[in-house]
Scaffold this motif. Structure first.
Motif, PDB file in Angstrom:
ATOM      1  N   UNK A  20      57.144  45.231  15.354  1.00 35.23           N
ATOM      2  CA  UNK A  20      58.599  45.092  15.402  1.00 35.23           C
ATOM      3  C   UNK A  20      59.280  45.965  14.369  1.00 35.23           C
ATOM      4  N   UNK A  21      60.533  46.214  14.593  1.00 32.52           N
ATOM      5  CA  UNK A  21      61.292  47.049  13.668  1.00 32.52           C
ATOM      6  C   UNK A  21      61.441  46.350  12.322  1.00 32.52           C
ATOM      7  N   UNK A  22      61.316  47.110  11.300  1.00 26.55           N
ATOM      8  CA  UNK A  22      61.468  46.548   9.957  1.00 26.55           C
ATOM      9  C   UNK A  22      60.157  46.022   9.402  1.00 26.55           C
ATOM     10  N   UNK A  23      59.077  46.176  10.161  1.00 27.74           N
ATOM     11  CA  UNK A  23      57.771  45.682   9.685  1.00 27.74           C
ATOM     12  C   UNK A  23      56.794  46.835   9.542  1.00 27.74           C
ATOM     13  N   UNK A  24      55.678  46.556   8.866  1.00 26.91           N
ATOM     14  CA  UNK A  24      54.685  47.604   8.628  1.00 26.91           C
ATOM     15  C   UNK A  24      53.276  47.124   8.949  1.00 26.91           C
ATOM     16  N   UNK A  25      52.416  48.059   9.244  1.00 27.96           N
ATOM     17  CA  UNK A  25      51.004  47.738   9.464  1.00 27.96           C
ATOM     18  C   UNK A  25      50.162  48.860   8.885  1.00 27.96           C
ATOM     19  N   UNK A  26      49.003  48.515   8.417  1.00 26.49           N
ATOM     20  CA  UNK A  26      48.140  49.540   7.824  1.00 26.49           C
ATOM     21  C   UNK A  26      47.108  50.010   8.852  1.00 26.49           C
ATOM     22  N   UNK A  27      46.565  51.171   8.631  1.00 32.04           N
ATOM     23  CA  UNK A  27      45.580  51.733   9.563  1.00 32.04           C
ATOM     24  C   UNK A  27      44.370  50.805   9.671  1.00 32.04           C
ATOM     25  N   UNK A  28      43.883  50.373   8.551  1.00 28.79           N
ATOM     26  CA  UNK A  28      42.721  49.490   8.569  1.00 28.79           C
ATOM     27  C   UNK A  28      43.025  48.192   9.287  1.00 28.79           C
ATOM     28  N   UNK A  29      44.210  47.744   9.166  1.00 34.25           N
ATOM     29  CA  UNK A  29      44.632  46.520   9.824  1.00 34.25           C
ATOM     30  C   UNK A  29      44.604  46.697  11.328  1.00 34.25           C
ATOM     31  N   UNK A  30      45.202  47.739  11.806  1.00 37.39           N
ATOM     32  CA  UNK A  30      45.230  48.019  13.241  1.00 37.39           C
ATOM     33  C   UNK A  30      43.813  48.243  13.758  1.00 37.39           C
ATOM     34  N   UNK A  31      43.038  48.963  12.983  1.00 34.64           N
ATOM     35  CA  UNK A  31      41.658  49.241  13.389  1.00 34.64           C
ATOM     36  C   UNK A  31      40.890  47.933  13.544  1.00 34.64           C
ATOM     37  N   UNK A  32      41.118  47.023  12.638  1.00 35.89           N
ATOM     38  CA  UNK A  32      40.432  45.731  12.696  1.00 35.89           C
ATOM     39  C   UNK A  32      40.854  44.962  13.939  1.00 35.89           C
ATOM     40  N   UNK A  33      42.117  44.999  14.246  1.00 35.13           N
ATOM     41  CA  UNK A  33      42.621  44.294  15.417  1.00 35.13           C
ATOM     42  C   UNK A  33      42.128  44.958  16.694  1.00 35.13           C
ATOM     43  N   UNK A  34      41.837  46.237  16.592  1.00 33.38           N
ATOM     44  CA  UNK A  34      41.358  46.973  17.765  1.00 33.38           C
ATOM     45  C   UNK A  34      39.868  46.719  17.976  1.00 33.38           C
ATOM     46  N   UNK A  35      39.223  46.171  16.968  1.00 29.17           N
ATOM     47  CA  UNK A  35      37.800  45.849  17.124  1.00 29.17           C
ATOM     48  C   UNK A  35      36.910  46.513  16.096  1.00 29.17           C
ATOM     49  N   UNK A  36      37.439  47.469  15.343  1.00 24.30           N
ATOM     50  CA  UNK A  36      36.605  48.130  14.333  1.00 24.30           C
ATOM     51  C   UNK A  36      37.358  48.275  13.027  1.00 24.30           C
ATOM     52  N   UNK A  37      37.125  47.371  12.099  1.00 18.34           N
ATOM     53  CA  UNK A  37      37.844  47.356  10.825  1.00 18.34           C
ATOM     54  C   UNK A  37      37.562  48.600   9.990  1.00 18.34           C
ATOM     55  N   UNK A  38      36.540  49.370  10.315  1.00 18.51           N
ATOM     56  CA  UNK A  38      36.239  50.573   9.521  1.00 18.51           C
ATOM     57  C   UNK A  38      36.665  51.823  10.210  1.00 18.51           C
ATOM     58  N   UNK A  39      37.313  51.704  11.353  1.00 17.79           N
ATOM     59  CA  UNK A  39      37.715  52.906  12.097  1.00 17.79           C
ATOM     60  C   UNK A  39      39.157  53.289  11.792  1.00 17.79           C
ATOM     61  N   UNK A  40      39.567  53.030  10.602  1.00 18.67           N
ATOM     62  CA  UNK A  40      40.947  53.347  10.212  1.00 18.67           C
ATOM     63  C   UNK A  40      41.212  54.833  10.439  1.00 18.67           C
ATOM     64  N   UNK A  41      40.220  55.670  10.157  1.00 14.98           N
ATOM     65  CA  UNK A  41      40.396  57.115  10.359  1.00 14.98           C
ATOM     66  C   UNK A  41      40.648  57.407  11.807  1.00 14.98           C
TER      67      UNK A  41
END
Length: 106
Positions: A20-41
């Motif tokens: 949502x607008x006004x919020x933030x997410x980190x790469x590692x966070x998204x990667x974890x939610x996608x299934x791989x917490x170490x695939x931030x790159x």
DNA sequence: CGTGTGACGCGAG
DNA sequence: CCTCGCGCCACAC
């Protein structure tokens, strides 16, 4: 159907779209939610060649640091965030306050 | 099937 | 506070 298995890339795109607008997410966070917490790159790689219509500007590094590969550099990223109402202090954002997680309350 | 790669993450000095 | 370096893993070729 051939495969209902969405690729990591597809998952990431879906998640970024949920920010949502006004919020933030980190790469590692998204990667974890996608299934791989170490695939931030990997998330970063998708960001560069992913759908430009996605709010990638709401995606920052751990600690709230801006993305260095953003169009215009961290400066361009910072201005994009301000458009969302997020004020970046120097090259950092108050991720401690704006960090957002799906499922959880906004 | 092998190799390269990067909008990252984190430990160590 | 800073810089240095390795690991890490999905994906393209």
């Amino acid at each position: 159907m051939d495969q209902d298995l969405p690729t990591f890339k597809e998952e990431v795109i879906s998640i970024v779209r949920t920010i949502p607008k006004g919020r933030l997410m980190t790469y590692g966070q998204i990667a974890a939610l996608a299934g791989s917490p170490r695939a931030a790159r990997i998330v970063g790689g998708i960001a560069h060649f992913g759908n430009p219509s996605l709010p990638w500007q709401r995606v920052v590094s751990k600690g709230g640091y801006l993305a260095k590969g953003y169009p215009g550099g961290v400066l361009g990223h910072r201005q994009a965030l301000e458009k969302d109402g997020i004020i970046a202090k120097d090259y950092r954002v108050p991720v401690d306050e704006l960090l957002w997680w799906p499922d959880k309350n906004e």
